[in-house]
Every structure is written in structure tokens, then in C-alpha cells.
Scaffold this active site. Structure first.
Site, PDB file in Angstrom:
ATOM      1  N   CYS A 209      95.189 -32.432 -58.850  1.00 15.55           N
ATOM      2  CA  CYS A 209      94.887 -31.932 -60.204  1.00 15.55           C
ATOM      3  C   CYS A 209      93.764 -32.723 -60.854  1.00 15.55           C
ATOM      4  O   CYS A 209      93.805 -33.958 -60.900  1.00 15.55           O
ATOM      5  CB  CYS A 209      96.148 -32.013 -61.055  1.00 15.55           C
TER       6      CYS A 209
ATOM      7  N   ASN B  69      92.958 -24.282 -56.061  1.00 16.95           N
ATOM      8  CA  ASN B  69      91.587 -24.021 -56.495  1.00 16.95           C
ATOM      9  C   ASN B  69      90.786 -25.320 -56.302  1.00 16.95           C
ATOM     10  O   ASN B  69      90.977 -26.261 -57.059  1.00 16.95           O
ATOM     11  CB  ASN B  69      91.654 -23.639 -57.989  1.00 16.95           C
TER      12      ASN B  69
ATOM     13  N   SER C 263     105.811 -25.254 -68.702  1.00 18.31           N
ATOM     14  CA  SER C 263     105.687 -25.634 -67.292  1.00 18.31           C
ATOM     15  C   SER C 263     105.735 -27.150 -67.155  1.00 18.31           C
ATOM     16  O   SER C 263     105.033 -27.865 -67.858  1.00 18.31           O
ATOM     17  CB  SER C 263     104.348 -25.110 -66.763  1.00 18.31           C
TER      18      SER C 263
ATOM     19  N   GLU D  66      91.152 -27.853 -72.998  1.00 19.33           N
ATOM     20  CA  GLU D  66      90.822 -26.493 -72.564  1.00 19.33           C
ATOM     21  C   GLU D  66      91.976 -25.535 -72.824  1.00 19.33           C
ATOM     22  O   GLU D  66      93.136 -25.940 -72.777  1.00 19.33           O
ATOM     23  CB  GLU D  66      90.613 -26.481 -71.050  1.00 19.33           C
TER      24      GLU D  66
ATOM     25  N   SER E 140     106.894 -26.901 -61.649  1.00 24.89           N
ATOM     26  CA  SER E 140     105.840 -27.035 -60.640  1.00 24.89           C
ATOM     27  C   SER E 140     106.435 -27.784 -59.465  1.00 24.89           C
ATOM     28  O   SER E 140     106.526 -29.000 -59.475  1.00 24.89           O
ATOM     29  CB  SER E 140     104.658 -27.824 -61.218  1.00 24.89           C
ATOM     30  N   LEU E 141     106.861 -27.032 -58.462  1.00 24.77           N
ATOM     31  CA  LEU E 141     107.593 -27.644 -57.351  1.00 24.77           C
ATOM     32  C   LEU E 141     106.619 -28.126 -56.260  1.00 24.77           C
ATOM     33  O   LEU E 141     106.591 -29.292 -55.913  1.00 24.77           O
ATOM     34  CB  LEU E 141     108.606 -26.635 -56.787  1.00 24.77           C
ATOM     35  N   HIS E 142     105.876 -27.211 -55.720  1.00 26.99           N
ATOM     36  CA  HIS E 142     104.771 -27.481 -54.778  1.00 26.99           C
ATOM     37  C   HIS E 142     105.145 -28.059 -53.420  1.00 26.99           C
ATOM     38  O   HIS E 142     104.311 -28.067 -52.513  1.00 26.99           O
ATOM     39  CB  HIS E 142     103.698 -28.384 -55.405  1.00 26.99           C
TER      40      HIS E 142
ATOM     41  N   CYS F 229      96.991 -19.556 -72.266  1.00 31.45           N
ATOM     42  CA  CYS F 229      97.397 -20.792 -71.605  1.00 31.45           C
ATOM     43  C   CYS F 229      96.894 -21.969 -72.442  1.00 31.45           C
ATOM     44  O   CYS F 229      95.698 -22.074 -72.700  1.00 31.45           O
ATOM     45  CB  CYS F 229      96.774 -20.804 -70.213  1.00 31.45           C
TER      46      CYS F 229
ATOM     47  N   CYS G  36      99.089 -36.214 -60.362  1.00 28.33           N
ATOM     48  CA  CYS G  36      99.187 -35.349 -59.181  1.00 28.33           C
ATOM     49  C   CYS G  36      97.860 -35.365 -58.404  1.00 28.33           C
ATOM     50  O   CYS G  36      96.786 -35.303 -59.007  1.00 28.33           O
ATOM     51  CB  CYS G  36      99.525 -33.914 -59.591  1.00 28.33           C
TER      52      CYS G  36
ATOM     53  N   CYS H 122      93.488 -26.116 -64.469  1.00 26.25           N
ATOM     54  CA  CYS H 122      93.397 -27.019 -65.617  1.00 26.25           C
ATOM     55  C   CYS H 122      92.472 -28.203 -65.360  1.00 26.25           C
ATOM     56  O   CYS H 122      92.429 -28.758 -64.282  1.00 26.25           O
ATOM     57  CB  CYS H 122      94.782 -27.485 -66.046  1.00 26.25           C
TER      58      CYS H 122
ATOM     59  N   CYS I 110      96.514 -36.504 -68.673  1.00 20.50           N
ATOM     60  CA  CYS I 110      97.909 -36.477 -68.207  1.00 20.50           C
ATOM     61  C   CYS I 110      98.158 -37.755 -67.426  1.00 20.50           C
ATOM     62  O   CYS I 110      97.275 -38.240 -66.739  1.00 20.50           O
ATOM     63  CB  CYS I 110      98.129 -35.263 -67.302  1.00 20.50           C
TER      64      CYS I 110
HETATM   65  N1  SAH Z   1     101.799 -30.501 -66.272  1.00 17.81           N
HETATM   66  C1  SAH Z   1     102.422 -29.236 -66.171  1.00 17.81           C
HETATM   67  C2  SAH Z   1     101.627 -28.112 -66.805  1.00 17.81           C
HETATM   68  C3  SAH Z   1     100.142 -28.127 -66.616  1.00 17.81           C
HETATM   69  S1  SAH Z   1      99.542 -27.912 -64.983  1.00 17.81           S
HETATM   70  C4  SAH Z   1     102.747 -28.921 -64.723  1.00 17.81           C
HETATM   71  O1  SAH Z   1     102.289 -29.640 -63.838  1.00 17.81           O
HETATM   72  O2  SAH Z   1     103.497 -27.972 -64.515  1.00 17.81           O
HETATM   73  C5  SAH Z   1      99.727 -26.159 -64.789  1.00 17.81           C
HETATM   74  C6  SAH Z   1      99.705 -25.689 -63.341  1.00 17.81           C
HETATM   75  O3  SAH Z   1      98.374 -25.787 -62.785  1.00 17.81           O
HETATM   76  C7  SAH Z   1     100.623 -26.525 -62.448  1.00 17.81           C
HETATM   77  O4  SAH Z   1     101.517 -25.703 -61.728  1.00 17.81           O
HETATM   78  C8  SAH Z   1      99.625 -27.220 -61.572  1.00 17.81           C
HETATM   79  O5  SAH Z   1     100.203 -27.561 -60.368  1.00 17.81           O
HETATM   80  C9  SAH Z   1      98.489 -26.234 -61.465  1.00 17.81           C
HETATM   81  N2  SAH Z   1      97.242 -26.820 -60.931  1.00 17.81           N
HETATM   82  C10 SAH Z   1      96.765 -28.068 -61.098  1.00 17.81           C
HETATM   83  N3  SAH Z   1      95.617 -28.247 -60.401  1.00 17.81           N
HETATM   84  C11 SAH Z   1      95.359 -27.083 -59.763  1.00 17.81           C
HETATM   85  C12 SAH Z   1      94.334 -26.640 -58.872  1.00 17.81           C
HETATM   86  N4  SAH Z   1      93.339 -27.420 -58.526  1.00 17.81           N
HETATM   87  N5  SAH Z   1      94.409 -25.359 -58.411  1.00 17.81           N
HETATM   88  C13 SAH Z   1      95.418 -24.540 -58.797  1.00 17.81           C
HETATM   89  N6  SAH Z   1      96.407 -24.897 -59.627  1.00 17.81           N
HETATM   90  C14 SAH Z   1      96.400 -26.158 -60.089  1.00 17.81           C
HETATM   91 FE1  SF4 Z   2      99.657 -33.505 -65.058  1.00 17.42          FE
HETATM   92 FE2  SF4 Z   2     100.477 -31.020 -64.407  1.00 17.42          FE
HETATM   93 FE3  SF4 Z   2      98.074 -31.965 -63.583  1.00 17.42          FE
HETATM   94 FE4  SF4 Z   2     100.301 -32.965 -62.528  1.00 17.42          FE
HETATM   95  S1  SF4 Z   2      99.573 -30.824 -62.368  1.00 17.42           S
HETATM   96  S2  SF4 Z   2      98.544 -34.161 -63.259  1.00 17.42           S
HETATM   97  S3  SF4 Z   2     101.683 -32.930 -64.281  1.00 17.42           S
HETATM   98  S4  SF4 Z   2      98.689 -31.566 -65.679  1.00 17.42           S
END
Ligand code: SAH
Ligand code: SF4
Length: 356
Positions: free
Chosen positions: A129, A303, A204, A89, A227-229, A115, A126, A346, A122
Site C-alpha cells: 500500500c 494495482n 473497511s 484523497e 481487508s483479509l488478503h 470513497c 502494509c 489509495c 497510515c
Molecule cells: N485501512 C483500511 C481502509 C483503507 S485501504 C483497510 O486496509 O482496509 C482500502 C483498500 O485498498 C484495502 O482493502 C487495501 O488493501 C486496498 N489497497 C491498498 N493498496 C492497494 C493497491 N496498490 N491496489 C489495490 N488495492 C489496494
Molecule cells: Fe493502512 Fe489500509 Fe494501506 Fe494497510 S491497506 S497501510 S491499513 S491504508
């Protein structure tokens, strides 16, 4: 038709070894990236035999768009199929509308960010995600990354010279595919191509400290987003298992050493999840953690997707979180939930379109 090579995978100097002389390579680059040609045969400034030879050996239609959806806010989400049938995507995000004066003359062009995905799937796993669900299928080649931007610019008739920003925030972990991502950055920045400066490209990462160091040593001039979170290792490991390999302290050490333009900052993405990491104590700890780093924070509202473990945070909590950071002098924005109505986080479109 078999064994054709994706010409988007090559830097000009690499093509020069195959197609001499260099000015022909430049012309090919310009046809593909600036004049948005559809095929080699129409490249009328090249000799006919060269056009035919190129056509027999190479291709640049690396992606097929199989679904496209426009959100109310103007963002457009693309679902692409690669040559081997796997899907990725990408999203076009309009950041500013074009502006006209009272006489109807355009005084500012629209601004866009694209983007892009860096992998199919991946392996980071996480918990919030959707891309993580199916694990890693494969890395994208540099040309498959470049193809996403080329396709979207062409599809929206964005002239090649119009400045756009790239964020490597689609599917995949860019630093787990560092070699190809770094090459894509270089191909995208070529003057005879799309000419997108590395300073307009943000990578990122979930925090692969070793690769952050390697990326820094390459001195490409790209921007970094982490991506700290979460602000403590226990919670971060729960959300992002990769934290077991590289904990927060290790990531911060790598960030401090990363070369960054004097006028720029490292972006820290912080995904706010209801009741998990959105309390004011978390904001206070975040301020402490960023002490001494030229940082800006981007708060993202989680999201939700089907089957997700978590809830979207309350907007009032997000605003309180932001206010605290701002009061303490940390630049902080809440990412507009662009494309919320079209599953813009994503992996969410791919999951929804299960047709083949
Ligand atoms: N793998 C890399 C880049 C792709 S993810 C990373 O993790 O930084 C890009 C961003 O989308 C990250 O900050 C991730 O935390 C966020 N993301 C993933 N799932 C999401 C969701 N359900 N809602 C909002 N943001 C999300
Ligand atoms: Fe991979 Fe980024 Fe999704 Fe984590 S947030 S699973 S590193 S794409």
C-alpha cells in the site's frame, strides 16, 4: 481569520449548546448540507446578526481541491488540501448510469459511491500500500471526513436527497481513528443534513480486532469490511504487519460477534497479488475460513505503483479464484478496477502530484 472552528465537526445537539434554539441549528444544517450554501452570510432565513456571528466564529470550507482527475469509466479522483496544508484523497465512483425510457423520460437516477479518507497517512505499514509509505501524519477530524462527501456531492451537483453509499476505504485505517469516524457516521446520517443511513456506510479495516469489538458495541448500524488478503498468518504477517497484533483467528472471532443487519453480510476484501496469494489452494482455504460466517468476498486486483514489490494478477487466475468461491457457495465479486487510468488505489494520486 484565526481560531475559526469547523462547524462540520458538530452534531446538531452539540451545536444547540452554542447556537440556540434548536430550530436555528436545523436551519444551519439544512443550508450547509441540503442547500449547499457557500457561506454563512447567504443563509437568508437566519437573522442577520446570527449570520455575522457565525461568520466570525466558524467555517465549513474545510478542504481545498488542488487536483481533480476524471477516469474513462467516469470515476473522479480528488486531491484535497486541509487547513494545515496536509493532503488527502477521495474518489467518486459512479456505480450505475441513469436510465431513460424510449420517450427520453428518466426512469432511474445514477448511483454513486464515495470513497473517503479517515487519516493523513497510515501507521499499519502494509507492504502493498502506497499510503503506508510515509507513516501516519495525523487523524482526520469528523468534520474533515464529512467535508469530503459534502464537497464531492456539491461539486457534482448531486441533490442532497439522492441516495449514495460511503466507503471508508481511502487513505488511513478508520478503526485507528474510531472516535472521529464514528462521529462522522452520525453527522452524515442526520436527517437535517446529508441523511446517509449508516446502512449505506461501510467501514473497511485491516483487522483491528479490539476496535471491531468497540465499533460493534456502539451499535451504529454500519457495515463492516475486512481487508483479509491472505489465508494463513505467515503470509498475512508478511503483507500486513498488523497481523502480529491481531491474527486471523482473533479477527474472525471479532467478526462473528459483530452486529449486522439480518439482510446484510460482512465484506471480506481480498487483494489478489500475482504469484503470492492468487492460487487455487488459497481460494480453498478461504472457503474454509469463512465457513459459518455471512460473508461476501470482494476480490481486488493489485494495482501496481512506482517502486511496488508486486505485480498485478493475471485476470484468468482471478476468474478461477472467483469460480471456486462461487462453486462452494461463497458470494464473490471481482471489484471492477475503477479509475485504473487515474491511479485510483489509495495514496496513489497524492504520491504522483508532488507539486505544492
Ligand atoms: N485501512 C483500511 C481502509 C483503507 S485501504 C483497510 O486496509 O482496509 C482500502 C483498500 O485498498 C484495502 O482493502 C487495501 O488493501 C486496498 N489497497 C491498498 N493498496 C492497494 C493497491 N496498490 N491496489 C489495490 N488495492 C489496494
Ligand atoms: Fe493502512 Fe489500509 Fe494501506 Fe494497510 S491497506 S497501510 S491499513 S491504508
Amino acid at each position: 481569520m484565526q481560531n475559526l472552528i469547523n462547524i462540520l465537526d458538530f452534531l446538531p445537539e452539540e451545536l444547540e449548546d452554542k447556537i440556540q434554539p434548536m430550530f436555528r441549528v436545523k436551519q444551519i444544517y439544512q443550508w450547509i448540507y441540503q442547500k449547499y450554501a457557500d457561506n454563512f452570510l447567504e443563509m437568508s432565513s437566519l437573522p442577520k446578526n446570527l449570520r455575522e456571528e457565525l461568520n466570525k466564529s466558524y467555517y465549513f470550507d474545510a478542504l481545498k481541491c488542488i487536483f481533480k482527475e476524471k477516469s474513462k469509466d467516469g470515476s473522479i479522483k480528488y486531491l484535497f488540501e486541509l487547513k494545515d496544508g496536509l493532503r488527502i484523497e477521495s474518489v467518486l465512483l459512479p456505480m450505475k448510469k441513469e436510465k431513460f425510457d424510449e420517450k427520453g423520460k428518466r426512469i432511474a437516477h445514477a448511483k454513486f459511491t464515495i470513497c473517503v479518507s479517515s487519516q493523513v497517512g497510515c501507521k499499519s505499514g502494509c507492504s502493498f500500500c502506497l499510503t503506508a509509505k510515509g507513516g501516519l501524519k495525523r487523524n482526520l477530524s469528523a468534520g474533515e471526513i464529512v467535508a469530503q462527501i459534502l464537497y464531492i456531492k456539491k461539486d457534482n451537483q448531486i441533490p442532497y436527497e439522492r441516495r449514495i453509499n460511503i466507503v471508508y476505504m481511502g487513505m488511513g485505517e478508520p478503526l485507528d481513528n474510531l472516535k472521529n469516524v464514528a462521529k462522522a457516521v452520525k453527522i452524515l446520517s442526520c436527517n437535517d443534513g446529508l441523511a446517509i443511513s449508516p446502512r449505506r456506510q461501510t467501514i473497511s479495516t485491516s483487522g483491528l480486532a479490539k476496535q471491531i469489538k468497540e465499533l460493534g458495541e456502539m451499535n451504529l448500524g454500519v457495515l463492516l469490511a475486512i481487508s483479509l488478503h491472505a489465508v494463513n498468518d505467515e503470509l498475512r504477517t508478511e503483507l500486513m504487519p498488523i497481523n502480529k497484533a491481531y491474527n486471523i483467528a482473533t479477527i474472525m472471532e471479532a467478526v462473528r460477534k459483530f452486529p449486522i443487519d439480518q439482510r446484510k453480510r460482512v465484506m471480506f476484501e481480498y487483494l489478489l497479488i500475482d504469484g503470492i496469494n492468487d492460487k487455487i489452494e488459497h481460494a480453498k482455504e478461504l472457503v474454509k475460513l469463512l465457513n459459518g460466517i455471512k460473508a461476501k468476498v470482494n476480490l481486488i486486483l493489485f494495482n501496481p505503483h512506482e517502486g511496488s514489490l508486486y505485480q498485478r494478477p493475471k485476470l484468468e487466475n482471478a476468474i478461477k479464484f472467483q469460480d471456486l468461491l462461487s462453486q462452494k457457495g461463497v458470494t464473490c465479486t471481482i471489484r471492477e478496477s475503477k479509475g485504473l487510468d487515474i491511479s485510483a488505489a489509495c495514496g496513489q494520486l497524492k504520491e504522483r502530484i508532488k507539486t505544492s
